[in-house]
Design an enzyme around this catalytic site. Structure first.
Site, PDB file in Angstrom:
ATOM      1  N   GLY A 191      74.536  51.955  26.771  1.00 52.62           N
ATOM      2  CA  GLY A 191      75.769  51.940  27.424  1.00 52.62           C
ATOM      3  C   GLY A 191      76.383  50.808  27.233  1.00 52.62           C
ATOM      4  O   GLY A 191      77.137  50.390  27.406  1.00 52.62           O
ATOM      5  N   ASP A 245      71.072  58.838  33.547  1.00 57.98           N
ATOM      6  CA  ASP A 245      71.365  59.564  32.554  1.00 57.98           C
ATOM      7  C   ASP A 245      70.409  59.628  31.679  1.00 57.98           C
ATOM      8  O   ASP A 245      70.016  59.895  31.031  1.00 57.98           O
ATOM      9  CB  ASP A 245      71.771  58.749  31.315  1.00 57.98           C
ATOM     10  CG  ASP A 245      72.429  60.193  30.432  1.00 57.98           C
ATOM     11  OD1 ASP A 245      72.400  60.334  30.550  1.00 57.98           O
ATOM     12  OD2 ASP A 245      73.102  58.790  29.253  1.00 57.98           O
TER      13      ASP A 245
END
Ligand SMILES: *[C@@H]1O[C@H](CO)[C@@H](O)[C@H](O)[C@H]1NC(C)=O
Ligand SMILES: *[C@@H]1O[C@H](CO)[C@@H](O)[C@H](O)[C@H]1NC(C)=O
Ligand SMILES: *[C@@H]1O[C@H](CO)[C@@H](O)[C@H](O)[C@H]1NC(C)=O
Ligand SMILES: *[C@@H]1O[C@H](CO)[C@@H](O)[C@H](O)[C@H]1NC(C)=O
Ligand SMILES: *[C@@H]1O[C@H](CO)[C@@H](O)[C@H](O)[C@H]1NC(C)=O
Length: 768
Positions: free
Chosen positions: A515, A579
């Site tokens: 990310g 996640d």
């Protein structure tokens, strides 16, 4: 006053008379009736009639005289109890002990090879009851019979356990049937004289535990049984006899070894302080002690998960039912070599051959010459390794110990020996490399954090003045506020070091994109073999999926659970990953799972346990409903994702893209409530399956995906549930929020930015 003195005197006289009546012998004229006992000279042991608790049968036995808890060490008529108290023990002129019942029929008798002239029976302080033949001059007496030759379940100091090869006498232990019934139970402990002698505990005829061969110091499978401050073990093996015995260093300690009714050989000492028997050792110690736990050519180590692993040079095989291993490279006989293994319990010697006079080097030559010889080892390692022990069959029942002086040389194809030796010579390097890998991973993490920080700072400066404030900023700044402290504690690396470690950030070293930036591996150090770099591919690929058998899947689930537990509770800050998905679990070549991609991770300080975000980022199928709808996340969101992962790992199906009408969670829930949850299990692993373990795993999975976050267990509870057999609570309805609801529901105020059919991490902007 006079009367009192007289009374004392009277008592003293009585005591003397009582002591005088405590005889330790039996002769032909004085039988022992039920109710009478004889006591050894030092008042250690007594012989007489007794009944075990909860039993009406009367037995002739020997017990500790002074111990308040009656502890029987020997029984004459264990299989043939007297039914009343009319029993009598006689020593007849032949020198035989005979036990007679009420109608004078013999229910038990001792044996002798020759008749005696002046037989006498005597109970010794060792607990041995002997019959000797003397003469009227009281000169040295011949031993005619001794109770030590016919053990029951107890092995006392100075007693011999083993075989007399000349007379054929076999002294072995057999357990009581139950604690009330001294008749022969199903367990026995005796010497096995096929091949090199070894002591074996059997259940019926089936081997249960093997002490392993004696190596001059200890039995190779029971390092706890060696000389220590309490006792000294002696193993004797020659043409005449093979036996083990032990002596106590402190003779005043009461000590016994007992083959208990449950098949454990137990070491027990009397505690004079507490007036109780204290168990201080027992075998089998752990699961790895059970005979042939791992099959052929595999070593068992209880500290590993799974405990069974192939020996170097061997690979798992389907051929062996016990999950044993076969050679990676088959033998060619003349081109073969030997590889040295240390710290192993020597394999079953039932089909071995040995010679004490051969040197280890000659042993090697001897084994090399015979193509069916599979391994060799020294017989005696108490001084220089000497003697020769060779195996001609598959090597079975091998346990791995952390420390042991025992070496075994196993035959391997020449090429295999070279390959493994060169690998072993690199082992120290690998250890060094491991440290460097860890530093590299850390440094990359730090680099990413620094970069994030710098980029964020620049971005903030640029944004100054502008009124528009993105939700993302709020998100990221929180990370930094709590993240800063971590950065200070971590070691810092020069950019130049990281640049060289990653080969100047070359594309080849790029593992993936997180990310907050790219993730690189360090050159020269393979973090993951390319072909097995990450768990998702195992689901995608049928062929690979087969590789993940049931124990491996269990191993992976446990690994992930421990990883998450660390993030949630054991690390300095509570970290919510946000996640967790198959794609973010990397498997190394040993199938150990590693949670990766902390791009979305958030750390919580202090007592903070929950947070909200307007910027929902995650992966469909793994995000819990409260997160998608309200943006609320906590450690319980990860627990939800973990639950989904469990169900995916068990079923081999993905939650999203699940073929049925309902999604995987709904499907699992339905089958679970119908009591048919094993139907979820991935077809190809059903063979290797432990059914109750699978049901338990699915149960835990469903507990993790419950709709209400408070109902979901914490990761510490999950780890506990996975490792214990405790009863699990009933799961409530799972959070069945699917993307179908999300997209189809027009009243929802949620919009989505990216949407893709695969497991991509998506970002959802709430329009509240
Ligand atoms: C002693 O007992 C044994 C066994 O019952 C018997 O065979 C033997 O004849 C007896 N000897 C004498 C002298 O009674
Ligand atoms: C002695 O008693 C047993 C049973 O207690 C019986 O089986 C046996 O036949 C009896 N023997 C004689 C000689 O009476
Ligand atoms: C051993 O005990 C079991 C039950 O406790 C019993 O069924 C069996 O008959 C006993 N065996 C012997 C030889 O007495
Ligand atoms: C031997 O054991 C007894 C009983 O435990 C103890 O009192 C005594 O001190 C011991 N003697 C030695 C020399 O350790
Ligand atoms: C190898 O050893 C086995 C077992 O001792 C024996 O039967 C066989 O004859 C030996 N073979 C050779 C070639 O010596």
């Amino acid at each position: 006053m006079e009367g009192f003195t007289l009374l004392l005197f009277g008592l003293a006289v009585l005591k003397t008379i009582a002591a005088a009546t405590l005889r330790d012998t039996i002769n032909t004229l004085q039988p022992i009736n039920d109710g009478q006992i004889i006591v050894s000279a030092g008042e250690v042991f007594a012989l007489g009639f007794f009944s075990p608790s909860n039993s009406k049968g009367r037995y002739l036995g020997i017990w500790y005289y002074k111990i308040p808890i009656q502890t029987v060490v020997w029984i004459a008529n264990r299989d043939n109890p007297l039914t009343d108290s009319s029993g009598v023990l006689k020593l007849n002129e032949t020198g035989l002990l005979v036990l007679l019942n009420h109608n004078k029929s013999v229910i038990w008798s001792s044996s002798t090879t020759r008749s005696a002239h002046y037989p006498i029976g005597k109970l010794l302080n060792s607990g041995n009851f002997i019959v000797q033949d003397g003469n009227n001059n009281n000169e040295p007496k011949d031993l005619l019979w001794q109770s030590f030759d016919y053990p029951v379940d107890t092995f006392l100091p100075q007693q011999k356990l083993g075989r007399n090869l000349i007379t054929g006498l076999n002294r072995y232990l057999s357990s009581w049937n139950t604690s009330d019934d001294p008749s022969r139970g199903k367990y026995s402990h005796q010497i096995d004289t096929a091949g090199y002698p070894q002591f074996v505990i059997r259940e019926g005829t089936v081997k249960r535990f093997r002490f392993g061969s004696w190596n001059g110091i200890q039995f190779s499978g029971a390092p706890q049984v060696k000389q220590n401050s309490i006792f000294r073990f002696i193993f004797v093996s020659n043409e005449e006899e093979i036996y083990v015995k032990y002596d106590l260093i402190n003779k005043s300690v009461l000590h016994r070894l007992v083959l208990a009714t449950d098949g454990f050989l137990t070491g027990i000492s009397w505690s004079y302080e507490e007036n109780v028997w204290r168990e201080f050792a027992r075998v089998p110690v752990d699961d790895c002690d059970y005979y042939e736990k791992c099959g052929a050519h595999a070593k068992c180590n209880i500290n590993n998960f799974p405990p069974c692993n192939c020996l170097e040079g061997f690979v798992h095989s389907r051929q062996y039912t016990n999950g044993g291993c076969v050679r990676r490279t088959s033998l060619s006989c003349y081109g073969d070599g030997f590889l040295k293994f240390s710290g192993l319990k020597l394999p079953d010697t039932e089909r071995s051959w040995f010679d004490r006079s051969i040197s280890l080097e000659d042993c090697r030559i001897l084994c090399m010459k015979n193509c069916s010889c599979t391994a060799y080892a020294a017989l005696d390692i108490s001084k220089e390794p000497t003697g020769c022990l060779v195996w001609f069959n598959d090597l079975i029942d091998i346990k791995e110990f952390t420390e042991s002086d025992q070496d075994i040389y196993i035959r391997m194809a020449g090429t295999e020996v070279e390959a493994i030796q060169s690998m072993q010579s690199h082992k120290s390097n690998i250890r060094k490399q491991k440290t460097i890998i860890i530093s590299c991973v850390l440094s990359i993490g730090i680099l990413l954090l620094c970069l994030t920080f710098i980029i964020h700072r620049q971005w903030r400066t640029r944004q100054k003045g502008r009124k528009m404030k993105s939700d993302l900023e709020e998100d990221a700044s929180v990370t930094n506020e709590h993240g800063n402290e971590d950065v200070v504690e971590l070691p810092m690396f020069d950019l130049s070091i990281i640049r060289s470690a990653t080969n100047n950030f070359t594309l080849e070293n790029k593992l993936g994109e997180g990310g907050f930036g790219s993730v690189y591996k360090c050159s020269n150090f393979r973090i993951l073999p390319e072909k097995e770099s990450n768990m998702a591919t195992f689901f995608a690929d049928e062929k690979k999926s087969v590789l993940l058998d049931w124990p491996r899947r269990l191993h992976i689930v446990n690994g992930i659970a421990r990883g998450l537990l660390y993030l949630h509770e054991d690390s300095r800050h509570r970290i919510v990953h946000r996640d967790l998905k198959a794609g973010n679990v990397l498997l190394d070549c040993e199938m150990n799972p590693k949670i990766s991609d902390f791009g979305l991770a958030r750390s919580f300080g202090g007592n903070e346990t929950e947070a909200n975000t307007k910027h929902v980022v995650g992966t469909y199928g793994y995000m819990p409903p409260e997160y998608i709808i309200d943006g609320a996340y906590s450690t319980k969101s990860d627990v939800f994702s973990f639950g989904v992962l469990i169900l995916e790992i068990v079923s081999g199906k993905k939650n999203r893209g699940f073929g049925h009408q309902d999604n995987l969670l709904a499907h699992a829930w339905r089958l679970f409530t119908e009591g048919k949850c094993t139907e979820i299990v991935y077809a190809t692993i059903r063979d290797s399956l432990n059914l109750s373990a699978a049901v338990r795993l699915i149960h835990v999975g469903l507990l993790c995906v419950q709709l209400c976050p408070d109902d979901r267990p914490s990761m510490s509870s999950v780890v506990l549930m996975l490792s214990s057999e405790s009863t699990l609570p009933q799961p409530k309805l799972p959070g069945l929020f699917t993307t179908r609801n999300l997209v189809g529901d027009s009243s929802s105020s949620v919009s989505y930015q990216q949407y893709s059919n695969n497991d991509m991490t998506v970002s959802i902007m709430s329009a509240r």
